[in-house]
Scaffold this active site. Sequence first.
Site, short mmCIF file in Angstrom:
data_model
loop_
_atom_site.label_atom_id
_atom_site.label_comp_id
_atom_site.label_asym_id
_atom_site.label_seq_id
_atom_site.Cartn_x
_atom_site.Cartn_y
_atom_site.Cartn_z
N GLU A 95 0.82 -1.22 0.00
CA GLU A 95 0.00 0.00 0.00
C GLU A 95 0.85 1.26 0.00
O GLU A 95 0.47 2.27 -0.60
CB GLU A 95 -0.96 0.01 1.19
CG GLU A 95 -2.16 -0.92 1.05
CD GLU A 95 -1.84 -2.37 1.32
OE1 GLU A 95 -0.71 -2.67 1.79
OE2 GLU A 95 -2.68 -3.24 1.05
N HIS A 134 -11.45 -5.81 8.44
CA HIS A 134 -12.11 -5.70 7.13
C HIS A 134 -13.47 -5.02 7.24
O HIS A 134 -14.36 -5.26 6.43
CB HIS A 134 -12.29 -7.09 6.50
CG HIS A 134 -11.00 -7.76 6.16
ND1 HIS A 134 -10.22 -8.38 7.12
CD2 HIS A 134 -10.34 -7.91 4.99
CE1 HIS A 134 -9.13 -8.88 6.54
NE2 HIS A 134 -9.19 -8.61 5.24
#
Lengths: 334, 325
Positions: free
Chosen positions: B60, B127
């Site tokens: 990322e 998540h």
Amino acid sequence: MVLIRRFEERTEEQYTRARIGGYCHLAIGEEAATVGAVDPLGDHDYLFASYRDHGTALAVGSDPGAVMAELFGKAAGVAGGYGGSMHLLDVERRFLGGWGIVGGQLPIAAGAALALDYTGSDGAVLCQFGDGATNTGAFHEALNLAAVWNLPIIFQITNNLYGMGTSVAMASGETELWKRAAAYEMHGERVDGNDVLAVHEATTRLLTMARRDRRPSLLETCTYRWRGHSVADAGKVYRSADEIAEWRTRDPIARFEHQAIEAGTLDVGDVSELRREVDATVTEAIKFAAAAATPTVANLYDNVYGDPGTAAQFARMDTAGPFGERRETRGWRT
Amino acid sequence: MAIKTYLQAISDGLREEMRRDDRVFVIGEDVGVYGGAFKVTQGFQAEFGPWRVLDAPLAETAIVGACTGASMMGLRPVAEMQFADFISCAWDHLTTVAAKQHYRTGTALPFVVRCPSGGGFSGGPFHSQNPESSFAHIPGLKIVCPATPEDAKGLLVEAIRDPNPVLYFEHKHLYRRIKGEVPETDYTTPFGQARVHRAGSDVTIVTWGAMVYTAEEAATTVAERDGTSVEIIDLRTIIPWDREAVLASVARTSRLIVLHEDTRTGGFGAEIAATVAEEGFGLLDAPVVRVAAPDTPVPFSPPLEKAFIPQVADVVRAIERMAAY
């Protein structure tokens, strides 16, 4: 190199006179690693640097007065006084900045190389950083990205043996940092960073590899900083006086002077003349910076976002406060 | 007008903008061959090729860093975080680097980071999060949280054309559940202008994202039960946020509930409540109430998650107490 040396010496002096504030990192001793790598860059190439970036700005040809003005926090500085010592840049000369977070510029430089690829440019990117940056996660992520996408970029480690006060030996499992390239099947090599001609030769070759063959590389230039990590660090706690003295005998400027005189491209008179010119240039830069105006407080908010349209977007959020107490520093004036 | 799901609207907005502007490209984990974890970019690689729909390594920092570098060079990258939660790996690049770039150098960074966010289906602590408030505290970023398909497309196109780093939080629980009319014209939804989702006169609820629908169900419940009239303000964008619309609604209702799926302490609701306390003190007939998730990670087990995410009954209770105050 002579300009960088003199500029840094005078910067140190101005700092001790409290005309420069904040954090200030000098590159005395590292001139060859900077100049040897920056000089071969062409008109389509881009450059990123670490926070130790005064030398890089001067090497790309930024006006010494505007660089000094930035250190002084003046509006005439290369970043308008908003960036300071660690955040110099010169977009016109494709120097996209010194970066204050160690390793932060590596993925960004990879992104710039991606953009060169995307637009079909024949340019390449040179990304300079110190030995300390090689232990950040960003180093790994950026080199891997460059490898898998064959990006036109040179990652240059300016290995001055210490990340602030922590030696490479204490911080890195593999102290020959160029060898890390092998993990990405990338070309890696190490050169004497105090030999400007060696750095120049290596960078020229690796630039060709990047531009023509679309192959990234890792170049380790070994050098030494004579001063402490910053002006606030005497640089003596974590290294010996003998070590410093030993490296000072390998002065990159004296070495090139000797090489040039031996080769007959310069004579002693030329060198003296150059030093005189540089002295005058740096004195002028300091005068310019000292006399320049400071940025205007009324413009405090103006550049947070990159467009005038943003003011309209923020207008309905903006407020002077219930008693008008924030009127003076109110942000998004429309 | 065509009826589209929220997910289709996002996909359409992105695809149309890529067709219009060669500088726009997509970068992220599994966005190409796989078509995206939630299939937002399904078929994109076939249409635009692998160099405009870049399958990035699991990195990322590199993804957002590359967006920064590429946008500095004039391109308009749109990154996908596979889940909004993973954005913490790119925190430095967003908050320290990208958010401050224009301020310190004057170089614009026109890129978007799409962040599939939110819970409701046992995604567990890594998540399911709604991290928009964390980024709202960082000057230099813009924060978008669409609730409807029309806004999902209009705000995404606006975000892509904006010359600043924009975080676009798309709520996963809206992807296929919410359908609505989406104009087929080239349109954008401006930032900083809230939408009155439902007009009312007794209580104002300010919210965004999936909670707009929770508020709506609660409003319908109380309207049918005892005739309480609830006004729902959908902020659409958190930074900038439409303070004027909130104050105007509170002027009508004199009662304010701030509702968000993110946790309570330091959540963006606190900012809204504080602003109304500062500037709407004289308008209020009751304390401002926050309905938000408790200060815990998002739990996995369904009954725990249900207790975590604000439910219709929680909002109904808040409306009832407030109306009776």
